[in-house]
Scaffold this active site. Structure first.
Site: not given
Length: 460
Positions: A192, A214, A248
């Site tokens: 996140g 991550e 991301c």
């Protein structure tokens, strides 16, 4: 429906009891659970696609390709490779130490917590679960409350394929995640943003819990002025359009030679029209923004930009829709460079040299991935050696082959304890006599010999 807060410690305790029973240890048992995960993804794919369409407006093909198919393939391959991954290792040692039987066992860490985000909720929940299962752990899954249909579906379908005392879904928002973080776990894996990561890290520190983070960030694109601008635009736009830019590793902004900027803009416009002849606003091939809050955030960033909007994406707040929007002549202090975009807005930052582009990237926090478009090997090497990022991809976007702690053997290793061992034989006692006090002068010399190791000469 949120999981009752007072039930959460009981869930953790039940999973821990199952782990301590030894049920998860046999390799064949773990392989069966991995195949069960693959079966669940395959059998329930229509429900999964419907849930992600409802929560995120995700196109079915995108879900099947990037989420369902990836989990099926990853689970099956992990089951096949698990016997090799789990092999006990026998490190090389000096001949006189071999009778000690030095060994490294692959031991599961225990009961783990996996906290996943909303943007790719299936793959970012089950990819780490693959590693937890392969390692022999039990696990609690905490999917995001921003994808309520998908999260509720997980809670409903998981018990059809797994014993709930092995792997359990906990749903809810702040009260539920707060209760989870109060508890002790044997490992936490969080995917996140940095703000929540600090909260998770602080909670893990209270119990000295091993933690994997991550996180995202602004992933830049650098285009070599000699590269095919048309092809670069096509590949960048494709990467930006996946999940409406809510990933991301989405390209966040583009650094291009100043005299190539208008050519790049025209190429983006051309490929946008080819991808979405009628626009993306009503296209079933383009996703929605996850929430009203995120939609307002994105439109606010656009309203404050000092750059020139050259591809004006239409917006529909009621349906949380926002078409791809491209802005050129974006300065370093612009609103669009304040934070990770996490949406379908792409900034173009003109530069005068490759060095200026590299300096621009290096002046900001290290990105999760850096994208470089160049056919020149020296340019590629310069980007490798003079920048820092989680990963670096040349001449494409979004197409990652690995994903840190979450990918195949890496995620198995994340949830595995390397347990070193020796078994000292009685017959070694004559060799060990030198270590017992009192120490003779000869013994001291032998015990401290490493201090006097010759160091080779060197100079710069």
């Amino acid at each position: 429906m949120a999981t009752p807060v007072n039930a959460i410690p009981k869930i953790r305790d039940a999973l821990r009891a199952t782990f301590r029973s030894g049920l998860t240890r046999p390799i064949a048992w773990r392989q069966h659970q991995l195949y069960q995960l693959a079966r669940m993804a395959q059998n329930e794919r229509e429900l999964i696609c419907d849930a992600l369409k409802n929560d995120l407006g995700k196109p079915k093909t995108e879900v099947l390709m990037a989420e369902v198919g990836s989990i099926i393939e990853g689970a099956v391959k992990s089951a096949e490779r698990l016997p090799e991954w789990a092999k006990t290792e026998y490190p090389k040692v000096a001949d006189w130490q071999k009778p000690w039987k030095p060994t490294i066992y692959k031991a599961p860490k225990g009961t783990v917590l996996i906290i996943s985000p909303w943007n790719y909720p299936m793959i970012l929940t089950f990819q780490p679960l693959i590693g937890a299962i392969a390692a022999g752990c039990t696990a609690v899954l905490k999917p995001s409350e921003l994808v309520p249909t998908f999260s509720q579906l997980l809670e409903e379908i998981m018990p059809k394929y797994f014993d709930p005392n092995l792997y359990r879904v906990v749903n809810g928002a702040v009260p539920e995640i707060s209760k989870l973080l109060e508890l002790q776990w044997d490992h936490i894996l969080y995917t996140g943003n940095g703000r929540i990561a600090r909260i998770v890290a602080s909670a893990a520190a209270r119990h000295l819990t091993p933690l994997s983070l991550e996180l995202g960030g602004k992933s830049p694109v650098i285009i070599d002025s000699e590269y095919d601008i048309d092809l670069a635009a096509k590949r960048i736009l494709w990467g930006k359009c996946n999940n409406a830019g809510q990933i991301c590793v989405a390209p966040d902004y583009v650094l291009v030679q100043r005299d190539k900027q208008d050519e790049l803009v025209k190429a983006f416009q051309k490929h946008y029209n080819a991808f979405f002849p009628k626009g993306a606003l009503d296209s079933p091939l383009f996703g929605s923004i996850v929430s009203d809050l995120h939609h307002k955030r994105l439109t606010s960033l656009l309203s404050r930009t000092k750059g020139e909007v050259v591809l004006q994406g239409r917006a529909d707040a009621a349906r949380r829709r926002l078409e791809p929007t491209i802005v050129k002549d974006v300065a370093g202090s612009d609103s669009l460079l304040e934070e990770e975009i996490f949406g379908p807005i792409l900034s173009i930052v003109p530069v005068d040299s490759l060095k200026q582009a590299i300096d621009f990237v290096n002046a900001r926090p290290h990105p999760l991935v850096l994208y470089g478009f160049s056919d020149n090997e020296s340019v590629k090497q310069q980007l490798i050696s003079e920048t820092q990022s989680g990963g670096i991809v040349f001449n494409d976007t979004f197409q990652q082959l690995a994903d840190g702690y979450q990918c195949m053997k890496h995620t198995y290793d994340t949830f595995t304890q390397l347990r070193s061992s020796i078994d000292m034989p009685k017959e070694a006692e004559p060799q060990l006599a030198i270590r017992y006090p009192p120490h003779s002068e000869e013994a001291v010399k032998a015990l401290t010999a490493a201090v006097y190791t010759p160091i080779p000469p060197s100079r710069l």
